[in-house]
Design a protein around this motif. Structure first.
Motif, short mmCIF file in Angstrom:
data_model
loop_
_atom_site.label_atom_id
_atom_site.label_comp_id
_atom_site.label_asym_id
_atom_site.label_seq_id
_atom_site.Cartn_x
_atom_site.Cartn_y
_atom_site.Cartn_z
N UNK A 6 0.83 -1.20 0.00
CA UNK A 6 0.00 0.00 0.00
C UNK A 6 0.88 1.26 0.00
N UNK A 7 1.95 1.24 0.79
CA UNK A 7 2.85 2.40 0.84
C UNK A 7 3.50 2.63 -0.52
N UNK A 8 3.90 1.54 -1.20
CA UNK A 8 4.51 1.67 -2.52
C UNK A 8 3.53 2.23 -3.53
N UNK A 9 2.28 1.77 -3.47
CA UNK A 9 1.27 2.26 -4.41
C UNK A 9 0.97 3.73 -4.16
N UNK A 10 0.92 4.13 -2.90
CA UNK A 10 0.66 5.53 -2.57
C UNK A 10 1.78 6.42 -3.09
N UNK A 11 3.03 5.96 -2.97
CA UNK A 11 4.17 6.71 -3.49
C UNK A 11 4.06 6.88 -5.00
N UNK A 12 3.66 5.82 -5.69
CA UNK A 12 3.47 5.89 -7.14
C UNK A 12 2.36 6.88 -7.48
N UNK A 13 1.29 6.82 -6.73
CA UNK A 13 0.14 7.69 -6.97
C UNK A 13 0.53 9.17 -6.85
N UNK A 14 1.29 9.50 -5.81
CA UNK A 14 1.69 10.89 -5.60
C UNK A 14 2.64 11.35 -6.71
N UNK A 15 3.58 10.49 -7.09
CA UNK A 15 4.50 10.86 -8.16
C UNK A 15 3.80 10.93 -9.51
N UNK A 16 2.76 10.13 -9.68
CA UNK A 16 1.97 10.19 -10.91
C UNK A 16 1.34 11.57 -11.09
N UNK A 17 0.86 12.14 -10.00
CA UNK A 17 0.25 13.48 -10.08
C UNK A 17 1.28 14.52 -10.51
N UNK A 18 2.51 14.38 -10.04
CA UNK A 18 3.58 15.28 -10.48
C UNK A 18 3.86 15.07 -11.97
N UNK A 19 3.91 13.81 -12.38
CA UNK A 19 4.18 13.48 -13.79
C UNK A 19 3.08 14.03 -14.69
N UNK A 20 1.84 13.94 -14.27
CA UNK A 20 0.73 14.46 -15.08
C UNK A 20 0.86 15.96 -15.30
N UNK A 21 1.23 16.68 -14.25
CA UNK A 21 1.38 18.13 -14.37
C UNK A 21 2.56 18.47 -15.28
N UNK A 22 3.69 17.80 -15.09
CA UNK A 22 4.87 18.07 -15.91
C UNK A 22 4.60 17.75 -17.38
N UNK A 23 3.87 16.68 -17.63
CA UNK A 23 3.55 16.31 -19.01
C UNK A 23 2.61 17.33 -19.64
N UNK A 24 1.63 17.78 -18.87
CA UNK A 24 0.67 18.78 -19.39
C UNK A 24 1.37 20.10 -19.72
N UNK A 25 2.42 20.43 -18.95
CA UNK A 25 3.16 21.67 -19.18
C UNK A 25 4.32 21.48 -20.16
#
Length: 237
Positions: free
Chosen positions: A104-123
């Motif tokens: 669960x901790x690993x998945x949460x870390x991925x989830x949080x980094x995914x949100x950063x990746x989505x923003x960086x990709x959009x910009x």
């Protein structure tokens, strides 16, 4: 809810994440994760390089912070969990709970980094220190990052408690051959890796407390937008 049912929910959430169906987003997430791993290694170099801490540092970087090794584990677990009811009779529930919490901790870390990746990709921005700082502040998941650190600490103390119980440790060790025979090696090995990483530690608190203290300090710096300064602990180009 049993530990395995809880684990199934975590994996369902993982496979529902959009990067599995988006190559560009998946590539950006990998860049973010690589940057995070480099940042962790630089930030905690003194802690990580102590001989007794090296297995634990590797466990954090390769298991609890996602990446390709975790995806392989998730793929294996997706195949075995639907028929893994027998595993609950082979290994103590507390050991399975420790493993479930780690995943669960690993998945949460991925989830949080995914949100950063989505923003960086959009910009259309590359992954570097300046852009990561902007992403952290724009996505603004300060509270969630604090929960992430609390979860990591909980995983460590829960696993350490199991490791220091002779009866639980013995029962888990005896379950290995049966777990392997029934095809439950990925989950068993994930839990066992955590146990082996903690074994050299004289006290798990000597590792996790300074790690968490430094990470929480970084979160404070990242989200301190009053002076607009960069967090001094990032230190990754």
């Amino acid at each position: 809810m049993t530990a395995l049912a809880d684990l199934q929910q975590h994996l369902t959430r993982f496979w529902a994440m959009p990067h599995h169906q988006d190559d560009a987003l998946n590539a950006k997430l990998k860049e973010v994760q690589s940057w995070q791993q480099a940042r962790l290694q630089k930030t905690h170099r003194e802690l990580f390089e102590q001989p007794k801490n090296q297995l634990m540092a590797d466990y954090f970087l390769t298991q609890l912070y996602g990446g390709e090794e975790f995806k392989l584990l998730a793929e294996q677990l997706a195949r075995i969990l639907p028929k893994a009811k027998k595993l609950e009779r082979l290994a103590k529930e507390s050991a399975l709970e420790a493993g479930s919490m780690g995943i669960q901790a690993a998945i949460f870390a991925i989830e949080l980094d995914l949100h950063l990746a989505q923003w960086l990709l959009a910009q259309d921005l590359p992954v570097n220190e300046e852009n990561m700082l902007a992403a952290y502040r724009t996505v603004d998941e300060e509270d969630e990052r604090r929960v992430q650190i609390a979860n990591l600490k909980d995983v460590c103390y829960r696993t350490d408690k199991h490791l220091n119980s002779f009866m639980l440790k013995k029962a888990f060790a005896l379950a290995k051959s049966t777990a392997y025979r029934h095809g439950y090696q990925p989950l068993y090995d994930f839990i066992d890796t955590g146990f082996k990483a903690m074994k050299p530690l004289s006290s798990v608190s000597d590792f996790i407390e300074p790690f968490c203290k430094r990470e929480l300090s970084i979160i404070d710096q990242v989200h301190d937008t009053d002076n607009g300064s960069k967090p001094i602990a990032f230190g990754v180009s």
